[in-house]
Design a protein around this motif. Structure first.
Motif, PDB file in Angstrom:
ATOM      1  N   ASN A  11      35.819   1.040 -12.285  1.00 16.00           N
ATOM      2  CA  ASN A  11      37.051   1.797 -12.251  1.00 16.00           C
ATOM      3  C   ASN A  11      36.834   2.956 -11.283  1.00 16.00           C
ATOM      4  O   ASN A  11      36.167   3.930 -11.609  1.00 16.00           O
ATOM      5  CB  ASN A  11      37.396   2.292 -13.654  1.00 16.00           C
ATOM      6  CG  ASN A  11      38.719   2.991 -13.701  1.00 16.00           C
ATOM      7  OD1 ASN A  11      39.314   3.323 -12.673  1.00 16.00           O
ATOM      8  ND2 ASN A  11      39.187   3.245 -14.904  1.00 16.00           N
ATOM      9  N   LYS A  12      37.383   2.840 -10.092  1.00 18.65           N
ATOM     10  CA  LYS A  12      37.093   3.793  -9.023  1.00 18.65           C
ATOM     11  C   LYS A  12      37.570   5.210  -9.349  1.00 18.65           C
ATOM     12  O   LYS A  12      36.897   6.179  -9.032  1.00 18.65           O
ATOM     13  CB  LYS A  12      37.704   3.297  -7.727  1.00 18.65           C
ATOM     14  CG  LYS A  12      37.003   2.073  -7.186  1.00 18.65           C
ATOM     15  CD  LYS A  12      37.727   1.500  -5.998  1.00 18.65           C
ATOM     16  CE  LYS A  12      37.071   0.267  -5.467  1.00 18.65           C
ATOM     17  NZ  LYS A  12      36.940  -0.827  -6.381  1.00 18.65           N
ATOM     18  N   LYS A  13      38.723   5.334  -9.998  1.00 20.40           N
ATOM     19  CA  LYS A  13      39.214   6.667 -10.344  1.00 20.40           C
ATOM     20  C   LYS A  13      38.285   7.361 -11.322  1.00 20.40           C
ATOM     21  O   LYS A  13      37.995   8.546 -11.187  1.00 20.40           O
ATOM     22  CB  LYS A  13      40.620   6.583 -10.941  1.00 20.40           C
ATOM     23  CG  LYS A  13      41.688   6.317  -9.936  1.00 20.40           C
ATOM     24  CD  LYS A  13      43.053   6.345 -10.586  1.00 20.40           C
ATOM     25  CE  LYS A  13      44.131   6.033  -9.573  1.00 20.40           C
ATOM     26  NZ  LYS A  13      45.456   6.048 -10.168  1.00 20.40           N
ATOM     27  N   ARG A  14      37.803   6.614 -12.297  1.00 20.15           N
ATOM     28  CA  ARG A  14      36.888   7.210 -13.275  1.00 20.15           C
ATOM     29  C   ARG A  14      35.574   7.622 -12.613  1.00 20.15           C
ATOM     30  O   ARG A  14      35.028   8.685 -12.902  1.00 20.15           O
ATOM     31  CB  ARG A  14      36.616   6.225 -14.409  1.00 20.15           C
ATOM     32  CG  ARG A  14      35.674   6.798 -15.456  1.00 20.15           C
ATOM     33  CD  ARG A  14      35.430   5.835 -16.569  1.00 20.15           C
ATOM     34  NE  ARG A  14      36.639   5.782 -17.381  1.00 20.15           N
ATOM     35  CZ  ARG A  14      36.890   4.848 -18.276  1.00 20.15           C
ATOM     36  NH1 ARG A  14      36.026   3.875 -18.468  1.00 20.15           N
ATOM     37  NH2 ARG A  14      37.997   4.867 -18.980  1.00 20.15           N
ATOM     38  N   VAL A  15      35.072   6.785 -11.729  1.00 18.22           N
ATOM     39  CA  VAL A  15      33.822   7.102 -11.033  1.00 18.22           C
ATOM     40  C   VAL A  15      33.995   8.360 -10.185  1.00 18.22           C
ATOM     41  O   VAL A  15      33.171   9.271 -10.237  1.00 18.22           O
ATOM     42  CB  VAL A  15      33.367   5.913 -10.155  1.00 18.22           C
ATOM     43  CG1 VAL A  15      32.215   6.308  -9.249  1.00 18.22           C
ATOM     44  CG2 VAL A  15      32.986   4.735 -11.023  1.00 18.22           C
ATOM     45  N   ARG A  17      36.279  10.720 -10.479  1.00 14.49           N
ATOM     46  CA  ARG A  17      36.517  11.868 -11.340  1.00 14.49           C
ATOM     47  C   ARG A  17      35.205  12.392 -11.906  1.00 14.49           C
ATOM     48  O   ARG A  17      34.966  13.606 -11.947  1.00 14.49           O
ATOM     49  CB  ARG A  17      37.466  11.460 -12.470  1.00 14.49           C
ATOM     50  CG  ARG A  17      38.169  12.618 -13.107  1.00 14.49           C
ATOM     51  CD  ARG A  17      39.177  12.175 -14.156  1.00 14.49           C
ATOM     52  NE  ARG A  17      40.175  11.262 -13.601  1.00 14.49           N
ATOM     53  CZ  ARG A  17      40.579  10.153 -14.187  1.00 14.49           C
ATOM     54  NH1 ARG A  17      40.083   9.791 -15.347  1.00 14.49           N
ATOM     55  NH2 ARG A  17      41.495   9.392 -13.629  1.00 14.49           N
ATOM     56  N   THR A  18      34.332  11.500 -12.325  1.00 18.80           N
ATOM     57  CA  THR A  18      33.037  11.897 -12.879  1.00 18.80           C
ATOM     58  C   THR A  18      32.166  12.558 -11.827  1.00 18.80           C
ATOM     59  O   THR A  18      31.536  13.594 -12.084  1.00 18.80           O
ATOM     60  CB  THR A  18      32.310  10.672 -13.469  1.00 18.80           C
ATOM     61  OG1 THR A  18      33.157  10.060 -14.438  1.00 18.80           O
ATOM     62  CG2 THR A  18      30.993  11.058 -14.091  1.00 18.80           C
TER      63      THR A  18
END
Length: 92
Positions: A11-15, A17-18
């Motif tokens: 999940n690119k957005k989660r990565v 964001r982290t």
């Protein structure tokens, strides 16, 4: 090659964001050290760590988004090829 396959399925957005949350925390920690200590070596260490984390985040972001760009290009080429040959894309 296996790393690229893993990046495609994350999940690119989660990565992202982290990654950037870690950068933000490192900058807050750097400012906390700068304003709470008077030791020059601690200042240099805090700034160096924040700079390295930020640099790593930039490269990780480029890697994650680069994989997305490559996937997008493949999808565009596939759509154009299917349009020209009259085939239907069954992967959708």
């Amino acid at each position: 090659m296996q790393t690229l396959k893993k990046l495609q399925h994350m999940n690119k957005k989660r990565v992202l964001r982290t990654i950037w949350l870690i950068v933000t925390l490192s900058w807050f920690a750097m400012f906390a050290v700068l304003f709470s200590t008077e030791t020059k070596s601690m200042h240099i260490t805090a700034v160096t760590i924040a700079a390295i984390i930020t640099e790593l985040a930039i490269w990780c972001t480029a890697a994650v988004l680069g994989v997305a760009v490559v996937d997008g290009r493949k999808a565009i080429i596939r759509a154009i090829k299917n349009k020209l040959t009259g085939q239907h894309d069954l992967s959708n």
